[in-house]
Design a protein around this motif. Structure first.
Motif, short mmCIF file in Angstrom:
data_model
loop_
_atom_site.label_atom_id
_atom_site.label_comp_id
_atom_site.label_asym_id
_atom_site.label_seq_id
_atom_site.Cartn_x
_atom_site.Cartn_y
_atom_site.Cartn_z
N GLN A 66 14.82 50.00 63.42
CA GLN A 66 14.52 50.36 61.84
C GLN A 66 14.88 49.30 61.01
O GLN A 66 14.22 48.64 60.18
N TYR A 67 16.03 48.82 61.21
CA TYR A 67 16.50 47.39 60.48
C TYR A 67 15.66 46.40 60.73
O TYR A 67 15.24 45.70 59.69
N GLN A 68 15.44 45.95 61.84
CA GLN A 68 14.76 44.86 62.20
C GLN A 68 13.38 44.90 61.56
O GLN A 68 12.77 43.82 61.65
N ASN A 75 7.31 50.13 60.69
CA ASN A 75 8.87 49.80 60.60
C ASN A 75 9.50 50.99 61.36
O ASN A 75 10.79 51.19 60.92
N CYS A 76 9.25 51.10 62.54
CA CYS A 76 10.14 51.74 63.54
C CYS A 76 10.01 53.02 62.99
O CYS A 76 11.34 53.65 63.44
N THR A 77 9.15 53.79 62.33
CA THR A 77 9.36 55.09 61.89
C THR A 77 9.40 56.38 62.98
O THR A 77 8.38 56.00 64.02
N LEU A 78 10.22 57.14 62.57
CA LEU A 78 9.79 58.37 63.50
C LEU A 78 9.01 59.48 62.83
O LEU A 78 8.69 60.55 63.64
N GLU A 269 -3.75 54.50 58.14
CA GLU A 269 -3.28 55.72 59.11
C GLU A 269 -4.33 55.93 60.16
O GLU A 269 -5.51 56.05 60.08
N ASN A 270 -3.64 55.95 61.31
CA ASN A 270 -4.60 56.09 62.64
C ASN A 270 -3.31 57.01 63.63
O ASN A 270 -2.57 56.48 64.03
N LYS A 271 -3.84 58.34 63.79
CA LYS A 271 -2.89 59.05 64.57
C LYS A 271 -2.93 58.77 65.93
O LYS A 271 -1.88 59.26 66.95
N THR A 272 -3.96 58.28 66.67
CA THR A 272 -4.21 57.64 68.07
C THR A 272 -3.00 56.41 68.27
O THR A 272 -2.32 56.73 69.31
N THR A 273 -2.99 55.64 67.37
CA THR A 273 -1.99 54.66 67.67
C THR A 273 -0.70 54.78 67.09
O THR A 273 0.45 53.99 67.47
N GLY A 274 -0.48 55.62 66.33
CA GLY A 274 0.75 55.82 65.57
C GLY A 274 1.21 55.20 64.16
O GLY A 274 1.89 55.32 63.80
N SER A 275 -0.17 54.48 63.87
CA SER A 275 -0.07 53.87 62.49
C SER A 275 0.05 54.80 61.46
O SER A 275 -0.95 55.78 61.30
N LEU A 276 0.94 54.53 60.54
CA LEU A 276 0.83 55.46 59.30
C LEU A 276 0.26 54.81 58.16
O LEU A 276 0.24 55.31 56.95
N GLY A 277 -0.11 53.39 58.16
CA GLY A 277 -0.65 52.67 57.09
C GLY A 277 0.41 52.17 56.25
O GLY A 277 1.45 52.30 56.35
N THR A 278 0.00 51.29 55.41
CA THR A 278 0.87 50.72 54.54
C THR A 278 0.73 51.05 53.09
O THR A 278 1.44 50.44 52.08
N TYR A 279 0.02 52.24 52.78
CA TYR A 279 -0.22 52.61 51.38
C TYR A 279 1.43 53.13 50.78
O TYR A 279 1.98 53.84 51.54
#
Length: 338
Positions: A66-68, A75-78, A269-279
């Motif tokens: 998450q730092y890197q 951003n390595c979010t959980l 946001e894309n639930k399949t890829t794990g992307s939460l988007g950058t909004y």
């Protein structure tokens, strides 16, 4: 089915951390993983202290990730099972997560061994004749003290982390196995020589020296560099290994990170890829960095908020004996992606 055990195992421990379950009960992995190898089963049954240090290592690796990645689109979010979805792929981000968590486990096990927190573990041995002189001074010195037992950490971490991560002919298993090993090997590169002076009245007539792991941040920095130069691979003809997708790229060495799938752009946001988007993500006006608004916001634009902070300023000393300051308004501008 076997080729999926390693992936399921790793996503399970990440999920456990996100709910703090693993930190409260380190045996949760042993309880939820049905098919255990004999050596791992032994750890689960008889070495709760080792399990606790493994949980600390996974947490350390996750926080370092998450730092890197704090200024990257992902951003390595959980949150929202994002990490789980990323680990189900075989992208550059997957390679880094696997490597940094493997490194974290190796690091905490090695340090715990030195502190005496684990049974059947002693100080590390330094190979005779190895050129590890502490510095260029001519002060006398000798090996003594308790060096970090890196070999113990490497062995235990490999036993625990490599559950089912390798099956012949499965590219994702091959790359996962490679990146887990790369994370462990980088730990060895962080070893440094530390010394303590001995002598009368603070003199340094003799120094005793030992080998110790450097800060874990150094490990994270090294893996981040490896991430930037990670190599995309495809299965080789023999079915037992992989080769770079481009013939102009050198074959990866043991500490290179490898991947086989192109990363999603993580813009929306894309639930399949794990992307939460950058909004809503904070960005900067730096035009060349990953955290720049032009990159982070994916061309959607950004909004700017003004933040006013009142601080002490124009301070002066008045005889005798006061410091008198004005109060100034300090304006900062914060940008968030639309």
């Amino acid at each position: 089915m076997r080729c999926r055990i390693g992936l399921v195992f790793l996503t399970l421990i990440i999920q456990a951390i996100s709910g703090s379950q693993f930190m409260m009960d380190p045996t949760v992995i042993c309880k939820k993983t049905r098919r255990l190898k004999a050596r791992l089963l032994e750890i689960c049954k008889n070495e709760p202290a080792v399990l606790f240090e493994i949980s600390r290592g996974i947490d350390m690796g996750t926080k370092e990730c998450q730092y890197q990645f704090r200024n990257r689109r992902w951003n390595c979010t959980l949150l929202k099972k994002s990490m789980k979805k990323v680990l189900q792929r075989d992208s550059k981000e997957t390679s880094f997560v696997n490597a940094v968590i493997s490194a974290g486990v190796t690091y905490t096990l090695t340090k715990a061994c030195t502190k005496g927190s684990l049974l059947n573990c002693e100080c590390g041995k330094i190979k005779q004749g190895k050129n590890l002189k502490p510095d260029n001074s001519n002060l006398p010195w000798k090996w003594e003290g308790c060096s970090d037992n890196l070999q113990y950490g490497l062995r235990k971490a490999k036993t625990f982390m490599n559950v089912g991560s390798l099956e012949m002919g499965d590219l994702k298993s091959l790359t996962m196995h490679h990146n887990l090993e790369a994370g462990r090997l980088v730990i060895g590169k962080s070893m440094q020589t530390e010394c303590k002076c001995h002598g009368f009245s603070g003199s340094c007539t003799l120094r005793t020296c030992w080998r110790s792991l450097g800060p874990f941040r150094n490990v994270g920095n090294t893996l981040k560099k490896r991430f930037r130069s990670s190599i995309r691979v495809v299965p080789s003809n023999d079915g037992h290994s992989f080769v770079p997708i481009s013939k102009t790229v050198k074959p990866p060495d043991k500490m290179d990170l490898v991947y086989s799938e192109i990363s999603p752009n993580f813009c929306t946001e894309n639930k399949t890829t794990g992307s939460l988007g950058t909004y809503g993500r904070e960005c900067t006006m730096n035009s060349s960095a990953t955290e720049s608004c032009s990159h982070m916001c994916c061309g959607r634009g950004y909004k700017t908020d003004e933040n006013i902070e009142y601080v002490r300023c124009n301070c002066s000393f008045k005889f005798c004996c006061d410091v008198v300051c004005d109060t100034c308004a300090k304006k900062t501008f914060i940008h968030h992606c639309l």
